[in-house]
Write an enzyme that holds these catalytic residues in place. Structure first.
Site, PDB file in Angstrom:
ATOM      1  N   CYS A 119      68.442  42.336  50.881  1.00  0.00           N
ATOM      2  CA  CYS A 119      67.137  42.846  50.425  1.00  0.00           C
ATOM      3  C   CYS A 119      67.170  44.335  50.071  1.00  0.00           C
ATOM      4  O   CYS A 119      66.217  44.852  49.487  1.00  0.00           O
ATOM      5  CB  CYS A 119      66.062  42.567  51.470  1.00  0.00           C
ATOM      6  SG  CYS A 119      65.959  40.820  51.861  1.00  0.00           S
ATOM      7  N   HIS A 252      60.300  47.224  49.849  1.00  0.00           N
ATOM      8  CA  HIS A 252      60.722  45.819  49.816  1.00  0.00           C
ATOM      9  C   HIS A 252      59.555  44.953  50.300  1.00  0.00           C
ATOM     10  O   HIS A 252      58.901  45.270  51.284  1.00  0.00           O
ATOM     11  CB  HIS A 252      61.935  45.642  50.721  1.00  0.00           C
ATOM     12  CG  HIS A 252      62.313  44.219  50.930  1.00  0.00           C
ATOM     13  ND1 HIS A 252      62.428  43.327  49.885  1.00  0.00           N
ATOM     14  CD2 HIS A 252      62.585  43.520  52.067  1.00  0.00           C
ATOM     15  CE1 HIS A 252      62.759  42.135  50.367  1.00  0.00           C
ATOM     16  NE2 HIS A 252      62.854  42.228  51.681  1.00  0.00           N
ATOM     17  N   ASN A 282      58.942  36.956  49.784  1.00  0.00           N
ATOM     18  CA  ASN A 282      60.099  37.848  49.861  1.00  0.00           C
ATOM     19  C   ASN A 282      61.162  37.340  48.891  1.00  0.00           C
ATOM     20  O   ASN A 282      61.751  36.284  49.114  1.00  0.00           O
ATOM     21  CB  ASN A 282      60.612  37.848  51.305  1.00  0.00           C
ATOM     22  CG  ASN A 282      61.816  38.750  51.510  1.00  0.00           C
ATOM     23  OD1 ASN A 282      62.436  39.193  50.558  1.00  0.00           O
ATOM     24  ND2 ASN A 282      62.150  38.997  52.758  1.00  0.00           N
TER      25      ASN A 282
HETATM   26  O1  UT7 Z   1      63.893  40.552  53.811  1.00  0.00           O
HETATM   27  C1  UT7 Z   1      64.531  41.004  54.941  1.00  0.00           C
HETATM   28  C2  UT7 Z   1      63.615  41.496  55.887  1.00  0.00           C
HETATM   29  N1  UT7 Z   1      62.964  40.415  56.600  1.00  0.00           N
HETATM   30  C3  UT7 Z   1      61.869  40.728  57.219  1.00  0.00           C
HETATM   31  O2  UT7 Z   1      61.408  41.815  57.070  1.00  0.00           O
HETATM   32  C4  UT7 Z   1      61.228  39.745  58.164  1.00  0.00           C
HETATM   33  C5  UT7 Z   1      60.801  40.484  59.391  1.00  0.00           C
HETATM   34  N2  UT7 Z   1      60.109  39.673  60.367  1.00  0.00           N
HETATM   35  C6  UT7 Z   1      58.861  39.215  60.144  1.00  0.00           C
HETATM   36  O3  UT7 Z   1      58.309  39.415  59.084  1.00  0.00           O
HETATM   37  C7  UT7 Z   1      58.153  38.505  61.267  1.00  0.00           C
HETATM   38  O4  UT7 Z   1      58.874  38.667  62.455  1.00  0.00           O
HETATM   39  C8  UT7 Z   1      57.936  36.992  60.992  1.00  0.00           C
HETATM   40  C9  UT7 Z   1      56.925  36.810  59.898  1.00  0.00           C
HETATM   41  C10 UT7 Z   1      59.255  36.340  60.629  1.00  0.00           C
HETATM   42  C11 UT7 Z   1      57.384  36.323  62.267  1.00  0.00           C
HETATM   43  O5  UT7 Z   1      56.186  36.962  62.661  1.00  0.00           O
HETATM   44  P1  UT7 Z   1      55.942  37.307  64.195  1.00  0.00           P
HETATM   45  O6  UT7 Z   1      54.602  37.877  64.309  1.00  0.00           O
HETATM   46  O7  UT7 Z   1      57.107  38.134  64.647  1.00  0.00           O
HETATM   47  O8  UT7 Z   1      55.924  35.888  64.866  1.00  0.00           O
HETATM   48  P2  UT7 Z   1      56.825  35.350  66.068  1.00  0.00           P
HETATM   49  O9  UT7 Z   1      58.240  35.164  65.626  1.00  0.00           O
HETATM   50  O10 UT7 Z   1      56.563  36.200  67.256  1.00  0.00           O
HETATM   51  O11 UT7 Z   1      56.181  33.942  66.313  1.00  0.00           O
HETATM   52  C12 UT7 Z   1      54.878  33.799  66.862  1.00  0.00           C
HETATM   53  C13 UT7 Z   1      54.558  32.332  66.999  1.00  0.00           C
HETATM   54  C14 UT7 Z   1      55.660  31.526  67.659  1.00  0.00           C
HETATM   55  O12 UT7 Z   1      55.052  30.540  68.471  1.00  0.00           O
HETATM   56  P3  UT7 Z   1      54.936  30.746  70.055  1.00  0.00           P
HETATM   57  O13 UT7 Z   1      56.336  30.882  70.552  1.00  0.00           O
HETATM   58  O14 UT7 Z   1      54.124  31.998  70.229  1.00  0.00           O
HETATM   59  O15 UT7 Z   1      54.246  29.506  70.497  1.00  0.00           O
HETATM   60  C15 UT7 Z   1      56.353  30.841  66.510  1.00  0.00           C
HETATM   61  O16 UT7 Z   1      56.959  29.625  66.890  1.00  0.00           O
HETATM   62  O17 UT7 Z   1      54.397  31.768  65.684  1.00  0.00           O
HETATM   63  C16 UT7 Z   1      55.201  30.592  65.573  1.00  0.00           C
HETATM   64  N3  UT7 Z   1      55.602  30.441  64.190  1.00  0.00           N
HETATM   65  C17 UT7 Z   1      54.878  29.755  63.283  1.00  0.00           C
HETATM   66  N4  UT7 Z   1      53.717  29.066  63.369  1.00  0.00           N
HETATM   67  C18 UT7 Z   1      53.239  28.500  62.260  1.00  0.00           C
HETATM   68  C19 UT7 Z   1      56.690  30.951  63.577  1.00  0.00           C
HETATM   69  N5  UT7 Z   1      56.686  30.593  62.277  1.00  0.00           N
HETATM   70  C20 UT7 Z   1      55.570  29.861  62.060  1.00  0.00           C
HETATM   71  C21 UT7 Z   1      55.022  29.235  60.931  1.00  0.00           C
HETATM   72  N6  UT7 Z   1      53.854  28.575  61.077  1.00  0.00           N
HETATM   73  N7  UT7 Z   1      55.599  29.296  59.718  1.00  0.00           N
END
Ligand code: UT7
Length: 325
Positions: A119, A252, A282
């Site tokens: 990225c 980005h 993305n």
């Molecule tokens: O391009 C390279 C750079 N990449 C990035 O910049 C990505 C950076 N990371 C992010 O943007 C975020 O960390 C994510 C969008 C990937 C995730 O967001 P988050 O607020 O960090 O969520 P999380 O991983 O803490 O997950 C929270 C909850 C989890 O459930 P529990 O364990 O709290 O019950 C996940 O299982 O959300 C759940 N979850 C989803 N639920 C519905 C994760 N993905 C999904 C989904 N739909 N697609």
């Protein structure tokens, strides 16, 4: 006389198939994977992304973006004397997508190569092209970011497959007596290879290991906000400027919350931040040139504006380019 480089034209291309969160959620539900428009919008700011048809490659997406940038620059494809293409989803293992694009543009002879910095690819590619122009190795460079990330997504993993999309963006970077590119700052830290990778490879006629994207989203998120601030400040310092000199921050496009965090740390209001993640998702190396071209064509970014482009992603890689447009 000091030689500089300046962007003289921009272009972009999105494959026609636009997939909304609701459509994606319905498709995933049919595979037993649960997600929702609400979760995706709240956590990422993404509403839709574009997916290329199965037979469409990164160089196919790059071609119309490149043609548009060449037209906007008021030059001919035959004037291009360097092609640098940033991608992590090239058409083939080799040759480079840049060589394939060169042939599709109907030109031959100039150097053409891919840059692989995920990225951060576009800021890496722009910095390389700028350096080659400054040393006299090129005068009119085509710098492209093009990706078909849909090919490497695991549609059984809701933590990644809702985030990415396909597309391409391009600029023509020309030698100039005035800047242009003011400063850039690139970094990598290979200790973090595992937090964002496609670990598989091709060997002995077979795919060895997992060929789909793996990401520790929270680890990437935490690192991203810090390094984006550091890279912006380092680039400003090199150019003798301050954050107040930035007309537009073009980060980005991965997650609106990362962009908000970066803007907050730089004390920039969100109305100075170009946001296209809502419509593009993305698109990795394509995200910055796609956002740049969209903002030029919408009339937001004008000639003479000072732009801060910022990339961050797999590697771990990150970097920034400050330029007068
Ligand atoms: O391009 C390279 C750079 N990449 C990035 O910049 C990505 C950076 N990371 C992010 O943007 C975020 O960390 C994510 C969008 C990937 C995730 O967001 P988050 O607020 O960090 O969520 P999380 O991983 O803490 O997950 C929270 C909850 C989890 O459930 P529990 O364990 O709290 O019950 C996940 O299982 O959300 C759940 N979850 C989803 N639920 C519905 C994760 N993905 C999904 C989904 N739909 N697609």
């Amino acid at each position: 006389m000091t030689r500089y480089s300046r962007i003289s034209g921009t272009g972009s291309y999105l494959p026609p198939r636009r997939v909304t969160n609701a459509e994606l959620a319905a498709d995933l539900a049919s595979r037993g994977v649960e997600t929702s428009d609400q979760w995706i919008v709240e956590r990422t700011g993404i509403h839709a992304r574009h997916f290329a048809a199965p037979d469409v490659t990164s160089s196919d997406l790059a071609l119309p973006a490149a043609r548009q940038a060449i037209e906007a620059a008021g030059i001919q494809a035959g004037d291009i004397d360097l092609i640098v293409l940033a991608t992590s989803t090239p058409d083939m293992v080799f040759p480079s997508a840049a060589c394939i694009l060169q042939s599709k543009l109907g030109i031959a002879g100039c150097p053409a190569f891919d840059v692989q910095a995920v990225c951060s690819g576009f800021v890496y590619a722009l910095t390389v092209a700028d350096a080659m122009i400054r040393t006299g190795a090129a005068r009119k460079a085509l710098v492209v970011g093009a990706e078909v990330f849909s090919r490497i997504l695991d549609f059984s993993d809701r933590t990644t497959c809702v985030l990415f999309g396909d597309g391409a963006g391009a600029v023509v970077l020309e030698a100039s007596d005035t800047p242009g590119i003011l400063a850039s700052d690139l970094h990598a830290d290979g200790r973090h290879v595992g937090i964002l990778c496609v670990p598989g490879t091709v060997s002995g006629g077979r795919v060895l290991g997992d060929p789909l994207l793996k990401m520790d989203g929270q680890a990437v998120f935490k690192l991203a906000v810090g390094v984006l601030e550091d890279a912006a400040r380092a680039t400003l310092a090199k150019a003798g400027k301050s954050a107040a000199d930035i007309d537009w921050l073009i980060p980005h496009q991965a997650n609106i919350r990362i962009m908000q965090g970066t803007a907050r740390r730089l004390k920039l209001p969100m109305d100075k931040v170009i946001v296209t993640v809502n419509e593009h998702g993305n698109t990795s190396a394509a995200s910055i040139p796609l956002a740049l071209d969209a903002s030029v064509r919408s009339g937001k970014v004008k000639k003479g504006d000072t732009l801060m482009l910022e990339g961050v992603g797999g590697g771990f890689t990150w970097g920034a380019v400050l330029l007068d447009f």
